[in-house]
Write a protein that holds these residues in place. Structure first.
Motif, PDB file in Angstrom:
ATOM      1  N   LEU A  14       0.822  -1.212   0.000  1.00  0.00           N
ATOM      2  CA  LEU A  14       0.000   0.000   0.000  1.00  0.00           C
ATOM      3  C   LEU A  14       0.851   1.256   0.000  1.00  0.00           C
ATOM      4  CD1 LEU A  14      -1.623   0.645   3.477  1.00  0.00           C
ATOM      5  CD2 LEU A  14       0.181  -0.997   3.129  1.00  0.00           C
ATOM      6  N   CYS A  15       2.038   1.193   0.580  1.00  0.00           N
ATOM      7  CA  CYS A  15       2.927   2.355   0.547  1.00  0.00           C
ATOM      8  C   CYS A  15       4.029   2.189  -0.489  1.00  0.00           C
ATOM      9  CB  CYS A  15       3.564   2.587   1.908  1.00  0.00           C
ATOM     10  SG  CYS A  15       2.388   3.087   3.155  1.00  0.00           S
ATOM     11  N   HIS A  16       4.645   1.010  -0.526  1.00  0.00           N
ATOM     12  CA  HIS A  16       5.822   0.829  -1.376  1.00  0.00           C
ATOM     13  C   HIS A  16       5.461   0.397  -2.785  1.00  0.00           C
ATOM     14  CE1 HIS A  16       8.962   1.535   1.611  1.00  0.00           C
ATOM     15  NE2 HIS A  16       8.090   1.041   2.472  1.00  0.00           N
ATOM     16  N   VAL A  33       6.555   8.393   0.152  1.00  0.00           N
ATOM     17  CA  VAL A  33       7.378   7.190   0.298  1.00  0.00           C
ATOM     18  C   VAL A  33       8.567   7.242  -0.643  1.00  0.00           C
ATOM     19  CG1 VAL A  33       7.360   4.682   0.268  1.00  0.00           C
ATOM     20  CG2 VAL A  33       5.286   5.917   0.860  1.00  0.00           C
ATOM     21  N   ALA A  82      13.499   3.638  -0.064  1.00  0.00           N
ATOM     22  CA  ALA A  82      12.145   3.104  -0.004  1.00  0.00           C
ATOM     23  C   ALA A  82      11.702   2.539  -1.346  1.00  0.00           C
ATOM     24  CB  ALA A  82      11.180   4.192   0.456  1.00  0.00           C
ATOM     25  N   LEU A 114      12.036  -0.236  -2.951  1.00  0.00           N
ATOM     26  CA  LEU A 114      12.567  -1.517  -2.502  1.00  0.00           C
ATOM     27  C   LEU A 114      13.098  -2.361  -3.654  1.00  0.00           C
ATOM     28  CD1 LEU A 114       9.796  -2.420   0.091  1.00  0.00           C
ATOM     29  CD2 LEU A 114      11.975  -1.286   0.493  1.00  0.00           C
ATOM     30  N   TYR A 147      22.305  -1.734   1.487  1.00  0.00           N
ATOM     31  CA  TYR A 147      21.103  -2.099   2.240  1.00  0.00           C
ATOM     32  C   TYR A 147      20.987  -3.625   2.327  1.00  0.00           C
ATOM     33  CZ  TYR A 147      17.170   0.062   4.511  1.00  0.00           C
ATOM     34  OH  TYR A 147      16.318   0.557   5.455  1.00  0.00           O
ATOM     35  N   ILE A 167      17.129  -4.472   6.116  1.00  0.00           N
ATOM     36  CA  ILE A 167      15.690  -4.501   5.780  1.00  0.00           C
ATOM     37  C   ILE A 167      14.923  -5.097   6.955  1.00  0.00           C
ATOM     38  CG2 ILE A 167      13.917  -5.280   4.150  1.00  0.00           C
ATOM     39  CD1 ILE A 167      15.984  -5.580   2.025  1.00  0.00           C
ATOM     40  N   GLY A 192      12.071   6.528  10.277  1.00  0.00           N
ATOM     41  CA  GLY A 192      11.519   7.823   9.902  1.00  0.00           C
ATOM     42  C   GLY A 192      10.000   7.803   9.915  1.00  0.00           C
ATOM     43  N   TYR A 205       6.840  -2.565  12.045  1.00  0.00           N
ATOM     44  CA  TYR A 205       5.944  -3.679  11.738  1.00  0.00           C
ATOM     45  C   TYR A 205       6.321  -4.945  12.503  1.00  0.00           C
ATOM     46  CZ  TYR A 205       3.504  -0.852   8.459  1.00  0.00           C
ATOM     47  OH  TYR A 205       2.731   0.143   7.940  1.00  0.00           O
ATOM     48  N   ILE A 238       4.224  -8.476  12.186  1.00  0.00           N
ATOM     49  CA  ILE A 238       4.731  -9.492  11.257  1.00  0.00           C
ATOM     50  C   ILE A 238       5.708 -10.403  12.006  1.00  0.00           C
ATOM     51  CG2 ILE A 238       5.910  -9.855   9.053  1.00  0.00           C
ATOM     52  CD1 ILE A 238       5.078  -7.047   8.247  1.00  0.00           C
ATOM     53  N   VAL A 275       9.308 -11.740   3.521  1.00  0.00           N
ATOM     54  CA  VAL A 275       9.165 -10.474   2.791  1.00  0.00           C
ATOM     55  C   VAL A 275      10.485 -10.106   2.131  1.00  0.00           C
ATOM     56  CG1 VAL A 275       8.876  -7.980   3.105  1.00  0.00           C
ATOM     57  CG2 VAL A 275       7.263  -9.541   4.157  1.00  0.00           C
TER      58      VAL A 275
HETATM   59  C1  HEC Z   1       2.295   3.317   5.858  1.00  0.00           C
HETATM   60  C2  HEC Z   1       3.189   3.288   4.760  1.00  0.00           C
HETATM   61  C3  HEC Z   1       4.303   2.249   4.780  1.00  0.00           C
HETATM   62  C4  HEC Z   1       4.197   0.900   4.900  1.00  0.00           C
HETATM   63  C5  HEC Z   1       2.927   0.096   5.081  1.00  0.00           C
HETATM   64  C6  HEC Z   1       5.523   0.376   4.810  1.00  0.00           C
HETATM   65  N1  HEC Z   1       6.417   1.379   4.649  1.00  0.00           N
HETATM   66 FE1  HEC Z   1       8.403   1.181   4.380  1.00  0.00          FE
HETATM   67  N2  HEC Z   1       8.584   3.212   4.268  1.00  0.00           N
HETATM   68  C7  HEC Z   1       7.537   4.107   4.323  1.00  0.00           C
HETATM   69  C8  HEC Z   1       8.052   5.457   4.247  1.00  0.00           C
HETATM   70  C9  HEC Z   1       7.216   6.732   4.276  1.00  0.00           C
HETATM   71  C10 HEC Z   1       9.452   5.340   4.148  1.00  0.00           C
HETATM   72  C11 HEC Z   1      10.473   6.461   4.090  1.00  0.00           C
HETATM   73  C12 HEC Z   1      10.846   6.735   5.520  1.00  0.00           C
HETATM   74  C13 HEC Z   1      11.558   8.039   5.707  1.00  0.00           C
HETATM   75  O1  HEC Z   1      12.431   8.373   4.895  1.00  0.00           O
HETATM   76  O2  HEC Z   1      11.205   8.731   6.687  1.00  0.00           O
HETATM   77  C14 HEC Z   1       9.750   3.913   4.173  1.00  0.00           C
HETATM   78  C15 HEC Z   1      11.020   3.385   4.093  1.00  0.00           C
HETATM   79  C16 HEC Z   1      11.323   2.051   3.979  1.00  0.00           C
HETATM   80  C17 HEC Z   1      12.646   1.509   3.803  1.00  0.00           C
HETATM   81  C18 HEC Z   1      13.947   2.331   3.700  1.00  0.00           C
HETATM   82  C19 HEC Z   1      14.246   2.895   5.061  1.00  0.00           C
HETATM   83  C20 HEC Z   1      15.587   3.611   5.113  1.00  0.00           C
HETATM   84  O3  HEC Z   1      16.479   3.113   5.816  1.00  0.00           O
HETATM   85  O4  HEC Z   1      15.758   4.648   4.470  1.00  0.00           O
HETATM   86  C21 HEC Z   1      12.516   0.145   3.746  1.00  0.00           C
HETATM   87  C22 HEC Z   1      13.637  -0.863   3.552  1.00  0.00           C
HETATM   88  C23 HEC Z   1      11.111  -0.162   3.899  1.00  0.00           C
HETATM   89  N3  HEC Z   1      10.414   1.011   4.051  1.00  0.00           N
HETATM   90  C24 HEC Z   1      10.571  -1.427   3.872  1.00  0.00           C
HETATM   91  C25 HEC Z   1       9.237  -1.711   4.147  1.00  0.00           C
HETATM   92  C26 HEC Z   1       8.687  -3.032   4.202  1.00  0.00           C
HETATM   93  C27 HEC Z   1       9.473  -4.315   3.947  1.00  0.00           C
HETATM   94  C28 HEC Z   1       7.377  -2.908   4.509  1.00  0.00           C
HETATM   95  C29 HEC Z   1       6.356  -4.017   4.748  1.00  0.00           C
HETATM   96  C30 HEC Z   1       6.656  -4.870   5.846  1.00  0.00           C
HETATM   97  C31 HEC Z   1       7.086  -1.488   4.613  1.00  0.00           C
HETATM   98  N4  HEC Z   1       8.242  -0.799   4.401  1.00  0.00           N
HETATM   99  C32 HEC Z   1       5.830  -0.978   4.893  1.00  0.00           C
HETATM  100  C33 HEC Z   1       6.205   3.815   4.433  1.00  0.00           C
HETATM  101  C34 HEC Z   1       5.705   2.546   4.613  1.00  0.00           C
END
Ligand code: HEC
Length: 218
Positions: free
Chosen positions: A134-136, A153, A159, A161, A169, A174, A183, A188, A192, A200
């Protein structure tokens, strides 16, 4: 003496009136002065109910419902329901870290073989689609549905991925991000289980492979 009979009669009427009809069944609905929720349209456990077409009060779970911790692939291909844990020990499997550093690669606790890998990736796809897409974005490009509503995102290059490099990374990082959040992204870990987090990560590698195999466009 006259009063005695009078009081006796009143008491007799009251006693019979109050206690005499207890447990009696009436055909008409009772007169309710205070409708204090004695009667409610609720389902009673193990009782029939006319509301549903089949007259059955207790509902069955929706088809495909999975009890917490149940993993069909795991059951079939990993030979039993995998343990269902959210945290626990130290060590690479539980933290993504080897000493002070993030490690890379799948931990040996997953007991991966070529057959299990497919099941793990499929599991990872399911967990990713529920929790991360939903986000990525379904392809991991950072363009999930929430980006239309202003969640930035993709602003963070990590992000995306499907294109993060394992040298900057690694898998352990991860794992740590899923567990702790980072951030704007919340943690999760409580949602999870450990094994699913690795699933994942395995699935993210397939997204990366898919991205790498695409012809380059500019
Ligand atoms: C609600 C939205 C959301 C969901 C759901 C989400 N993420 Fe993210 N994710 C983000 C955002 C926003 C960022 C950027 C964070 C920032 O730069 O502050 C991020 C950043 C990341 C990063 C990079 C972080 C870094 O070190 O810069 C990874 C890896 C990641 N997410 C993996 C995942 C995985 C795997 C899942 C599922 C288990 C997930 N995310 C679920 C919103 C989400």
């Amino acid at each position: 003496m006259r009063y005695f009979f009078l009081i006796y009669a009143i008491i007799a009427v009251l006693v019979v009136g109050i206690f005499g009809f207890r447990g009696q069944q009436f055909a008409k609905p009772p007169l309710r002065i205070f409708p204090d929720m004695d009667e409610q349209d609720v389902l009673r456990a193990q009782k029939p109910d006319a509301f549903f077409a089949n007259g059955q009060g207790g509902r069955l779970p929706v088809p495909q419902t999975q009890p917490r911790g149940f993993n069909e692939d795991g059951l079939r291909e990993l030979g039993g329901i995998p343990e269902y844990e959210f945290s626990g020990d130290t060590g690479y499997y539980y933290t993504g870290q080897i000493g002070d550093y993030f490690g890379n690669g799948m931990p040996e606790e997953l007991a991966l073989t070529a057959d299990h890998a497919t099941a793990l990736i499929r599991r990872g796809q399911a967990v990713f689609t529920i929790n991360c897409a939903l986000c990525h974005g379904p392809s991991g490009d950072g363009q999930g549905i929430t980006s239309t509503y202003g969640v930035p995102v993709a602003a963070n290059p990590n992000a995306k991925l499907n294109s993060i490099s394992p040298t900057i990374y690694p898998d352990g990082r991860i794992f740590n991000t899923i567990t702790q959040g980072k951030g704007l992204m919340s943690a999760y870990g409580p949602n999870i289980p450990v094994r699913d987090r690795w699933a994942v990560i395995a699935y993210i590698h397939t997204l990366q492979a898919a991205k790498a195999s695409q012809p380059k466009t500019r």
